[in-house]
Design an enzyme around this catalytic site. Structure first.
Site, PDB file in Angstrom:
ATOM      1  CD  GLU A   4      -2.774   0.695   2.632  1.00 61.37           C
ATOM      2  OE1 GLU A   4      -2.979   1.677   3.367  1.00 61.37           O
ATOM      3  OE2 GLU A   4      -3.187  -0.456   2.882  1.00 61.37           O
ATOM      4  CG  ASP A   6      -1.984   4.479   2.244  1.00 64.25           C
ATOM      5  OD1 ASP A   6      -2.581   4.020   1.270  1.00 64.25           O
ATOM      6  OD2 ASP A   6      -1.848   3.878   3.317  1.00 64.25           O
ATOM      7  CD  GLU A   8      -3.756   6.915   5.385  1.00 65.86           C
ATOM      8  OE1 GLU A   8      -3.441   7.306   6.533  1.00 65.86           O
ATOM      9  OE2 GLU A   8      -3.852   5.722   5.095  1.00 65.86           O
ATOM     10  CB  THR A  22       3.179   9.939   3.136  1.00 68.21           C
ATOM     11  OG1 THR A  22       4.287  10.094   4.030  1.00 68.21           O
ATOM     12  CG2 THR A  22       2.820  11.274   2.502  1.00 68.21           C
ATOM     13  CG  ASN A  31       5.026   0.146  12.398  1.00 73.84           C
ATOM     14  OD1 ASN A  31       4.000   0.726  12.751  1.00 73.84           O
ATOM     15  ND2 ASN A  31       5.315  -1.085  12.774  1.00 73.84           N
ATOM     16  NE  ARG A  32       9.066   0.029   5.511  1.00 76.72           N
ATOM     17  CZ  ARG A  32       8.582  -1.150   5.871  1.00 76.72           C
ATOM     18  NH1 ARG A  32       7.300  -1.336   5.968  1.00 76.72           N
ATOM     19  NH2 ARG A  32       9.389  -2.155   6.127  1.00 76.72           N
TER      20      ARG A  32
END
Length: 142
Positions: A4, A6, A8, A22, A31-32
Site C-alpha cells: 500500500e 498512501d 491520507e 503518507t 510503520n513507515r
C-alpha cells in the site's frame, strides 16, 4: 501481506493546518508513516498529488513539490512494494480514533454526506504480465 502506498488527509479543526499523512506498507510490514503540514487549505481549491513509484524509489509530490522520498532499501532488508500487483483505491473513512489530532476530535456526522472530488485524474502505469517479469508501459510511465 498486502502492499500500500498512501496519501491520507487527517482530520482538522478550524484554524489548524491540514496534515497530510503518507505511508508505505510492503509485504505485510508498515510503520513507515510520515506526516506533513500543508502550506494551504486543501478544501478551498484543487491541488495535484502525485506518487512516482519505480524500482528505485517512491516520491510523494504535492503541486509538483517533492515532500517525501522513500528509497528502495531491499538490499538492506527493508521491504519495498515490488513483489505483487497494485491497484488504485480512493475512499473516505472514519479514522477519528487516531487520525484527528490523535483521536481528540471526533467526526461530526451531522455534516454528512461527506464528498471527495477529483479533477483531471490520470494514472500512468506499467502493466505487468504475470507470471513473467515482462511489463508493458504506457507513454511516459516508468
Amino acid at each position: 501481506n498486502h502492499d500500500e502506498i498512501d496519501f491520507e488527509f487527517l482530520g482538522n479543526s478550524s484554524g489548524n493546518p491540514y496534515t497530510l499523512h503518507t505511508n508505505v506498507f510492503s509485504q505485510g510490514k508498515g510503520n513507515r508513516e510520515q506526516q506533513f503540514h500543508l502550506w494551504f487549505d486543501p478544501t478551498t481549491a484543487f491541488h495535484t498529488y502525485t506518487i512516482l513509484w519505480n524500482s528505485q524509489q517512491i516520491i510523494f509530490l504535492v503541486d509538483n513539490i517533492p515532500i517525501r522520498v522513500f528509497t528502495n532499501m531491499e538490499s538492506q532488508g527493508v521491504p519495498f512494494p515490488s513483489k505483487q500487483l497494485m491497484s488504485i483505491h480512493s475512499s473516505l473513512w472514519n479514522a477519528d480514533d487516531w487520525a484527528t489530532q490523535g483521536g481528540r476530535v471526533k467526526a461530526d456526522w451531522t455534516n454528512a454526506p461527506f464528498v471527495a472530488s477529483y479533477k483531471n485524474f490520470k494514472a500512468e502505469a506499467c502493466i505487468r504480465n504475470p507470471p513473467s517479469a515482462s511489463s508493458t508501459c504506457s507513454p511516459g510511465a516508468q
